[in-house]
Design an enzyme around this catalytic site. Structure first.
Site, mmCIF file in Angstrom:
data_model
loop_
_atom_site.group_PDB
_atom_site.id
_atom_site.type_symbol
_atom_site.label_atom_id
_atom_site.label_comp_id
_atom_site.label_asym_id
_atom_site.label_seq_id
_atom_site.Cartn_x
_atom_site.Cartn_y
_atom_site.Cartn_z
ATOM 1 N N LYS A 80 0.847 -1.196 0.000
ATOM 2 C CA LYS A 80 0.000 0.000 0.000
ATOM 3 C C LYS A 80 0.885 1.249 0.000
ATOM 4 O O LYS A 80 1.894 1.302 0.709
ATOM 5 C CB LYS A 80 -0.901 -0.005 1.242
ATOM 6 N N SER A 155 -9.797 1.790 2.805
ATOM 7 C CA SER A 155 -8.954 2.565 1.926
ATOM 8 C C SER A 155 -7.894 1.757 1.198
ATOM 9 O O SER A 155 -7.335 2.231 0.211
ATOM 10 C CB SER A 155 -8.266 3.670 2.736
ATOM 11 N N SER A 179 -9.976 -0.522 7.091
ATOM 12 C CA SER A 179 -9.399 -0.417 5.747
ATOM 13 C C SER A 179 -8.665 -1.637 5.217
ATOM 14 O O SER A 179 -8.279 -1.657 4.047
ATOM 15 C CB SER A 179 -8.447 0.774 5.677
#
Ligand code: GLN
Length: 489
Positions: A80, A155, A179
């Protein structure tokens, strides 16, 4: 042999160690898959193909010498874009950091590099991890591989989509209010949020420091165990990381949950959950019972205040953490002025997107004199009550089970009201407030879209969650399915 990109990490690891395949081959298969499907999925903010092939060659040298071989050596992994990678752009999904090359690695990255992973790329995300759909990325939305018109969740949507689409064998995300677990649910993956303090946050770009935790996405429990093992443990660079011994997660997977007590929190069985989701979870609970677990009803009475408390605490911490983006220290800087204040104002006006600004305003308001007691202090009290609810429940049960998200994947653009978006995390937020661990596992399908089942465990009981997840995989095939939306490409 099946396509290499469809292998699990533990299968590929065995083949690599037996020298039946090379990491270069495995990496090339993933880069080919990226070329094929990434234009539709858009999971990555950066594809590090050259680096990946270099790392694959290094890994093959390790296998040749038999030295320094780790279960993740030579395995293609996605990261990420909120986890700092030395000299490699780390954007946090924001214009503010669009060209930011960190001068150091996150501790998680250091550990993964030592293990010898192959980094495929950095993955797309909601700006500064604020969101549940990846639509708030400053760059582009990521598509759900199960239905390209739908969001992958957020997210950490890019990290989830990359693994679901076969572009990486596993990935890492961050979970502040859901997330990892929510995109895991929407993309049919294992998404694990470790106990607060289990994984170092050093080099994780901060959203809400008392809630943030890094964790893995995987296509099965055994792979998740490997991915967590590689990064868990105390780090002297993060004073909130825990010195508690790290369990052997692989050894915990003994296939049996006989005699375990699993609680069903009544407050998590709410109206507003899609019937297909509720039904799948109900069936799974029955299955857990058939597998030998004792299912009991429990109450977490303060659950209903969770979302409200989170949307005070998380923005409050964010408003403080994000004050560093002033155009002076690093990141985007508005230069078309000679006035210092105007420079800062314009930097923040153009550098942040609307959701981030909303959070900063909410947080600054909640912390301001006169409102602090009414909002922030009260939210912190609720946080304690939520933690006490869990403490009490875990006196009598080993784990809790619920839906991860009240809905399956929604259409991109479908949710325009921020409050509706916040409600996506109704079942995931309490675990962050309490600091306990949680995982979403593949729990079936509703109208062709994945349903996630959430398991919550007491602090440092990741082994219990992984054991249940693994045992559940022995009696179901949900985790083995691949998205059809990409099959014809
Ligand atoms: N969706 C939640 C939020 O927007 C949680 C995000 C997260 O876990 N990073 O704050």
């Amino acid at each position: 042999m099946t396509e290499l990109y469809k292998l699990s990490i533990h299968e590929a690891g065995q083949l690599l160690r037996d020298k039946k395949i090379s990491s270069v081959e495995l990496t090339q298969a993933h880069l080919d898959r990226v070329r094929e499907v990434e234009p539709q999925v858009k999971a990555f903010t950066l594809i590090t193909d050259e680096l990946a092939l270099q790392q694959a060659q290094e890994a093959d040298k390790r296998f040749a010498s038999g030295e320094n071989v780790h279960p993740l050596t030579g395995i293609p992994i996605a990261i990420k874009d909120v986890i700092c990678t030395k000299d490699i752009t780390t954007t946090a999904g924001s214009r503010m950091l669009e060209h930011f090359k960190p001068p150091y690695n996150a501790t998680v990255m250091e550990r993964l590099n030592e293990a010898g992973i192959v980094m495929i790329g950095k993955t797309n995300m909601d700006e500064f991890a604020m969101g549940s759909s990846t639509e708030h990325s400053a760059f582009f939305p990521t598509k759900n591989p199960w239905d390209l018109e739908r969001a992958p969740g957020g997210s950490s949507g890019g990290s989830a989509a990359a693994v679901a689409a076969g572009m990486a064998m596993g990935s890492y995300g961050s979970d502040t209010g859901g997330s990892i677990r929510q995109p895991g649910a929407l993309c049919n993956l294992i998404g694990l949020k470790p106990t607060y303090g289990r994984v170092s946050r050093f080099g994780l770009i901060a959203f809400a420091s008392s809630l943030d935790q890094i964790g893995p996405f995987a296509r099965n429990a055994r792979d998740a165990a490997i991915l967590l093992q590689a990064v868990a443990g105390y780090d002297k660079c993060d004073s909130t990381s825990s010195p508690v011994d790290v369990q052997n997660y692989g050894a915990a997977l003994n296939g049996s949950i006989k005699g375990m007590r699993i609680g069903v929190p009544e407050e998590y069985m709410i109206e507003g959950t899609q019937p297909g989701v509720a039904q799948a979870v109900q069936e799974n609970i029955e299955r857990l019972r058939e597998m030998g677990a004792e299912i009991v009803s429990v109450s977490l009475p303060h659950t209903k205040y969770g979302v409200a408390a989170y949307y005070i605490i998380a923005p409050a911490e964010a408003s403080s953490n994000l004050s560093r983006y002033d155009g002076i220290k690093y990141g985007y800087s508005y230069r078309d002025t000679t006035d210092l204040w105007e420079g800062m104002e314009k930097t923040r006006e153009f550098g942040f997107g609307s959701e981030v600004k909303r959070r900063i305003m909410l947080g600054t308001y909640a912390l301001s004199a006169g409102y602090y007691d009414a909002y922030y202090k009260r939210a912190e009290k609720i946080r304690t009550l939520i933690k006490q609810d869990f403490d009490k429940a875990f006196e009598t049960v080993d784990a809790l089970v619920s839906a991860t998200s009240p809905t399956v994947a929604f259409k991109i653009g479908e949710i325009s009201d921020p409050y509706q978006m916040y409600l996506n995390d109704i079942f995931t937020i309490p675990a962050n407030l309490a600091g306990i661990c949680g995982v979403s596992i593949p729990g079936g399908f509703s109208e062709g879209l994945p349903v996630g089942m959430q398991l919550l465990g007491n602090t440092f009981k990741e082994d219990t969650l992984l054991r249940i997840a693994d045992a559940f995989e022995q009696v179901t095939d949900y985790h083995t399915r691949w998205p059809q939306a990409l099959a014809t490409v």
